[in-house]
Design an enzyme around this catalytic site. Sequence first.
Site, short mmCIF file in Angstrom:
data_model
loop_
_atom_site.label_atom_id
_atom_site.label_comp_id
_atom_site.label_asym_id
_atom_site.label_seq_id
_atom_site.Cartn_x
_atom_site.Cartn_y
_atom_site.Cartn_z
CB CYS A 156 -0.97 0.05 1.13
SG CYS A 156 -2.04 1.28 1.21
CG ASP A 213 -6.73 -1.26 -5.01
OD1 ASP A 213 -7.30 -0.23 -4.61
OD2 ASP A 213 -5.52 -1.25 -4.80
CG HIS A 245 -5.95 -1.51 -1.49
ND1 HIS A 245 -4.81 -1.06 -2.27
CD2 HIS A 245 -5.46 -0.95 -0.30
CE1 HIS A 245 -4.02 -0.48 -1.54
NE2 HIS A 245 -4.46 -0.33 -0.39
#
Length: 276
Positions: A156, A213, A245
Amino acid sequence: MNEITRREFIVTASLATGFALAVQPVSAKVITTSAQGLVAGAVKIPVKDGTIPAYRAMPATGQNFPTVLVIQEIFGVHEHIQDVCRRFAKLGYLAIAPELFVRQGDVSKLSNIDEIRKIVVKVPDEQVMSDLDATAEWAVKSAKGNAEQLAITGFCWGGRITWLYAARNPKVKAGVAWYGRLVGDASELTPKHPVDIASTLKVPVLGLYGGEDTGIPLATVDQMREQLKSSSSKSEIVVYPNAPHAFFADYRPSYREREAKDGWQRLQAWFKKYKV
């Protein structure tokens, strides 16, 4: 925190124990890796303005270990990131995850994601890059790391940093970026984004992204791929069509076991391909 100096805060700060408050409750699918046969725990990394805490894991015996810098999500170096370090150590690596938000605040104690973001947006890229330089240097001088075998991976927020640090440090042999943001507006704190360095990138980076995502549009992934075509890095991007995600985060509902396991195998193969 206002009553102590910045240097005093850095010196006295410590790693989180357990999982960050913002990720509670923890999923029943969480993976726990034993520290048996490892040297694992908190260390202090000397940096320009003091020291920062980090989590280090490596085999209990041996030396000259290939080194992996493990870059945190926005939740800090909590139990999941520490466990990832132990997974690397079980494979024979020295894995180090420095706490890169420590000057701006302790995100592990915050339960509100919006409050966490307020801290994270204050973190300058140059501060992060400098801290990673210091961590890589510490790995060699103080932790039996091999200076010729350095890799980086991040998740991330850390996925974006993985691309940027691979562009900064030519000593990095390979990187794996998990669902890191690729585009963004230039600012004083974040002057460049991965798409801006893609065409001149020399280090091979494997990008692992989710087709579902909602925070990273596939159009931006395509944009990154196009820019990488003119680089000499031999970087690649893999998109898992049905993954959201944070599909590697086994402690969260976003975890997708099949894609996570495949990505972990791809990471190992990528590092071996580039001799890390």
